[in-house]
Structure formats: structure tokens, C-alpha cells
Design a protein around this motif. Structure first.
Motif, PDB file in Angstrom:
ATOM      1  N   TYR A   1       0.822  -1.220   0.000  1.00 49.58           N
ATOM      2  CA  TYR A   1       0.000   0.000   0.000  1.00 49.58           C
ATOM      3  C   TYR A   1       0.856   1.270   0.000  1.00 49.58           C
ATOM      4  O   TYR A   1       0.549   2.227  -0.717  1.00 49.58           O
ATOM      5  CB  TYR A   1      -0.913   0.032   1.230  1.00 49.58           C
TER       6      TYR A   1
ATOM      7  N   MET B   1       0.730   6.251  -6.910  1.00 48.80           N
ATOM      8  CA  MET B   1      -0.579   6.860  -7.121  1.00 48.80           C
ATOM      9  C   MET B   1      -0.586   7.638  -8.435  1.00 48.80           C
ATOM     10  O   MET B   1      -0.507   8.870  -8.472  1.00 48.80           O
ATOM     11  CB  MET B   1      -0.931   7.766  -5.940  1.00 48.80           C
TER      12      MET B   1
ATOM     13  N   THR C   1      -5.580   6.486 -10.696  1.00 46.54           N
ATOM     14  CA  THR C   1      -5.948   6.128  -9.331  1.00 46.54           C
ATOM     15  C   THR C   1      -6.474   7.333  -8.575  1.00 46.54           C
ATOM     16  O   THR C   1      -7.506   7.266  -7.886  1.00 46.54           O
ATOM     17  CB  THR C   1      -4.735   5.524  -8.600  1.00 46.54           C
ATOM     18  N   LEU C   2      -5.782   8.471  -8.699  1.00 46.55           N
ATOM     19  CA  LEU C   2      -6.213   9.683  -7.995  1.00 46.55           C
ATOM     20  C   LEU C   2      -7.546  10.200  -8.534  1.00 46.55           C
ATOM     21  O   LEU C   2      -8.428  10.593  -7.770  1.00 46.55           O
ATOM     22  CB  LEU C   2      -5.134  10.758  -8.132  1.00 46.55           C
TER      23      LEU C   2
ATOM     24  N   ALA D   1     -10.415   8.004  -7.427  1.00 46.80           N
ATOM     25  CA  ALA D   1     -10.680   8.140  -5.993  1.00 46.80           C
ATOM     26  C   ALA D   1     -11.168   9.534  -5.626  1.00 46.80           C
ATOM     27  O   ALA D   1     -11.500   9.791  -4.459  1.00 46.80           O
ATOM     28  CB  ALA D   1      -9.420   7.807  -5.195  1.00 46.80           C
TER      29      ALA D   1
ATOM     30  N   TYR E   1      -5.705   3.674  -3.503  1.00 47.74           N
ATOM     31  CA  TYR E   1      -5.741   4.922  -2.730  1.00 47.74           C
ATOM     32  C   TYR E   1      -6.552   4.721  -1.461  1.00 47.74           C
ATOM     33  O   TYR E   1      -6.153   5.163  -0.375  1.00 47.74           O
ATOM     34  CB  TYR E   1      -6.354   6.036  -3.583  1.00 47.74           C
ATOM     35  N   ARG E   2      -7.695   4.046  -1.574  1.00 52.66           N
ATOM     36  CA  ARG E   2      -8.541   3.800  -0.405  1.00 52.66           C
ATOM     37  C   ARG E   2      -7.812   2.946   0.636  1.00 52.66           C
ATOM     38  O   ARG E   2      -7.902   3.200   1.846  1.00 52.66           O
ATOM     39  CB  ARG E   2      -9.826   3.096  -0.825  1.00 52.66           C
TER      40      ARG E   2
ATOM     41  N   GLN F   1      -5.298   5.138   2.460  1.00 55.51           N
ATOM     42  CA  GLN F   1      -5.948   6.050   3.401  1.00 55.51           C
ATOM     43  C   GLN F   1      -6.433   5.297   4.632  1.00 55.51           C
ATOM     44  O   GLN F   1      -6.313   5.786   5.766  1.00 55.51           O
ATOM     45  CB  GLN F   1      -7.119   6.755   2.717  1.00 55.51           C
TER      46      GLN F   1
END
Length: 389
Positions: free
Chosen positions: A321, A326, A330-331, A334, A372-373, A376
Motif C-alpha cells: 500500500y 498513485m 488512481t487519484l 478516488a 488509494y482507499r 488512506q
């Protein structure tokens, strides 16, 4: 199986003949199978001469077969075959990516065997990129764990065995046979590492089709089957395997729509039945499809910080992760990094999504957003732990 009367001490033991990779003295015969396979010859024709192959295949087939045999006539060992694969990979990288970066591999010892565990997005390219990273850094390539679901074509089987793949027998259903094959697999991996031969295996069975990269503790328990026979505790045995986590990131996934389609069909009908050669088609699409930027990051061997399979799985996930790149898709998917994404990147991703069937768009977006999730969620869990401490 281990036996005090007749212990298995090497991966050269006949016990492993049905799962092991090709040996040097078998290379010529395996190549002969490939060059004689009509499916390979016809595939080469369709790729190189799409129009002529439909009009006059009977004329072109003998010529294609001769050209194929000439191309591999000098190859007599596995190392020479992998040099050919490396040339193919360089061409593929130049024509289907915007560049590949390798990190961390220069810190590894060429005289040690490592157990590389990575997230899994592409059937053939994930281990191929790890091999390229090792090759470019002067390290020995890996023995690759592949499921027997990929052995649908004789030529494909020969190609994989030539490229140092060994077989994981997923199709076995009998509990007794499952235990037997699991034991043999664990032993083969353990002995390979003891002999200084590195291994690549995915963090879970099958690709993360939804983009959610999670290490399956069952895979880690499988490694310890051989350790239990040696009467070595889990943590001690796994520490000695030189586990190196690897985070693999593709800016664009050539199989995004196909994966979303499979998930959609499963949700709609409760199941999804693959066609006989669907996995082979996925391999071809992954190789030929546009991937944008690609990142391959290797960590240091995991030497502690765990006692159980679940704790080790968390360490591997943490590395994947935190080192996943990113990229813009992906950004964007998300809804993050508004200032980090250029207008050109937004337009590229919009064009990609415009080609996606309407019923699959949400699944494709979720697939790109998941890394990304996960990052986070990891950061939030760390923050809560810090506060509680």
C-alpha cells in the motif's frame, strides 16, 4: 513427503518432476513442441500478417514455422531462453508502456534466494517485470509459481516451464490429494530457497480483479507446511525464507474492462464461467495492451515484527500500500489529488472511460481507486493507534 528413511533434500528429486520448471537438457525438446504447434504458428501469422494470414495461410504456415525454428535454433539452455524473453520484454516495454521504474532490487544480495511476494494484477507480466528488475540488476531470475489453470495449451505449458515456472495444482479436489500437493509445493519452495533459488508468488490465489490488494494468510500458512515437518515454529521458519514484499503498479490496466465484466457477471448471475482459453487470452491482452507508466518496488527482507500468518500478511500489505504509485487514474478515480493531476491526464483517463461499457464504469473506477482507499485506511488506522498509545 518427508521420510526419515528416504529424505528429500533437493529440488532435483524425482518427487517434483510433475511440478518443476524445465531443465537445460530438456530445452531443445520443449522448443520443438512450441515450433511444431499449429496454434503458435497461426498466432504468429495473425500477429505479423493479419490480412495475408486470412487470404493464404497455407502458403505462409511453412515459412512461419521455418522462421520460428530459426529464431530459437541457437537456444540450448534456460539462460539463453530467458535472454530471448528479456529482449521481448524490452520491446514490449518500449511499445506498450511510457516507461518502467525498478526500485529496491539493487540492494539485494545476488548469492541469496528470496521469496518475492507481490500484489497480482496481470497473469504473466507481474513476475516478468520482477524478472526484468532482477536481470537489469545482475541478479538471478525467479522460479515462478503458476496455477495449473494456465496449462490449457501444450505450447503455453512449454513456454512457462522454459521460463522457470513451477506448477501449483489448484484443480485438485480430493482432500487427501490436496494435502499431498500442498506438502510437495511447500517443500519445493523451501528447498529452492535453501539452494539459493529465488521464488515469485502472488499474495493471493488469482488476480485482485477489484483492485483490492490483500495478502491471503492461507498462502503464508502453505509455506510453513514444510516448516512444521522440520519442527520449526512459524515465525522462525518464515523469517528464514527471506520474504521480500513487492509493490507493482500499472498506470493503466489492459485487463480493466475484462476484470470488471467478470465481477459484473458474478454479481448478476451468482457465478462466472471462463471459456477454455480465457486465461491465455488475458495473458495476450496484458502483453499487447497499453499500460502507461509501470512501477516495480522491492522491499528489504522481512526479518521480524510478526508471530502469526495474519500479522505477516499485514506487514506485506503495508509495504504494498505505501509503495503503490498513485498515478493519475488512481487519484482521479478516488476523487483525490486535484492539484496533482494535469488536464492532459484527466483527458486521457476520460477517453479511456469513454470506451468502457456503461454498466461496467463504476466497477472500473472502483478498481483504479482501491489502492488509494487502502492507503488512506492504513493511515487512519495508524493515526488511531498513535492516539491510543
Amino acid at each position: 513427503m518427508l521420510s526419515s528413511k528416504n529424505p528429500v533434500l533437493s529440488t532435483d528429486d524425482p518427487l517434483f518432476d510433475d511440478i518443476r520448471p524445465c531443465r537445460d537438457n530438456e530445452v531443445v525438446s520443449e522448443l520443438a513442441k512450441i515450433t511444431a504447434d499449429p496454434a503458435v504458428v497461426d498466432g504468429l501469422l495473425r500477429f505479423r500478417y493479419p490480412l495475408l494470414s486470412r487470404v493464404a495461410p497455407f502458403i505462409l504456415r511453412p515459412l512461419a514455422r521455418m522462421k520460428l525454428r530459426a529464431a530459437v535454433s541457437h537456444i540450448t539452455n534456460v539462460a539463453q531462453f530467458q535472454d530471448l524473453v528479456a529482449d521481448f520484454m524490452r520491446h514490449m516495454i518500449a511499445t506498450t508502456t511510457d516507461g518502467v521504474t525498478y526500485e529496491g532490487f539493487d540492494k539485494l544480495d545476488r548469492d541469496r534466494g528470496y521469496l518475492f511476494i507481490s500484489n497480482h494484477r496481470d497473469i504473466s507480466l507481474d513476475p516478468a517485470f520482477v524478472d526484468m528488475a532482477l536481470h537489469e540488476n545482475g541478479l538471478r531470475t525467479v522460479r515462478i509459481a503458476i496455477g495449473d489453470n494456465l496449462l490449457k495449451m501444450p505450447a503455453a505449458t512449454s513456454l512457462m516451464r522454459l521460463n522457470k515456472s513451477f506448477i501449483v495444482k489448484r484443480s485438485v479436489t480430493s482432500p487427501r490429494e490436496k494435502l499431498k500437493e500442498l506438502t510437495k509445493l511447500s517443500q519445493y519452495i523451501g528447498l529452492s530457497l535453501r539452494e539459493g533459488k529465488s521464488i515469485w508468488i502472488a499474495q493471493r490465489e488469482g488476480r485482485a480483479k477489484d483492485g483490492n490488494d490483500r495478502t491471503d494468510a492461507t498462502v503464508l500458512k502453505m509455506f510453513h507446511v514444510y516448516g512444521r515437518q522440520l519442527k520449526v515454529p512459524f515465525a522462525e521458519y518464515l523469517r528464514d525464507l527471506n520474504i521480500v514484499p513487492v509493490s507493482i503498479s500499472y498506470e493503466f490496466d489492459p485487463g480493466d474492462v475484462a476484470k470488471a465484466r467478470e465481477l459484473y457477471e458474478k454479481a448478476l448471475h451468482g457465478s462466472y464461467h471462463k471459456t477454455p482459453l480465457e486465461d491465455i487470452r488475458s495473458i495476450i491482452d496484458g502483453i499487447k495492451g497499453y499500460k502507461g507508466h509501470v512501477s516495480i518496488v522491492a522491499g528489504e527482507p522481512i526479518t521480524g515484527g510478526f508471530e502469526t500468518p495474519e500479522e505477516l500478511a499485514q506487514l506485506i500489505d503495508r509495504f504494498i500500500y505505501t509503495h503503490y504509485k498513485m498515478y493519475a487514474p488512481t487519484l482521479i478515480a478516488a476523487g483525490a489529488g486535484q492539484n496533482a493531476v494535469s488536464e492532459a491526464d484527466r483527458q486521457r483517463f476520460s477517453a479511456r472511460m469513454a470506451e468502457c461499457p456503461a454498466e461496467l464504469k463504476e466497477r472500473v473506477l472502483s478498481m483504479y481507486a482501491y489502492p488509494y482507499r487502502n492507503l488512506q485506511a492504513l493511515k487512519e488506522a495508524d493515526a488511531v493507534k498513535t492516539e491510543s498509545d
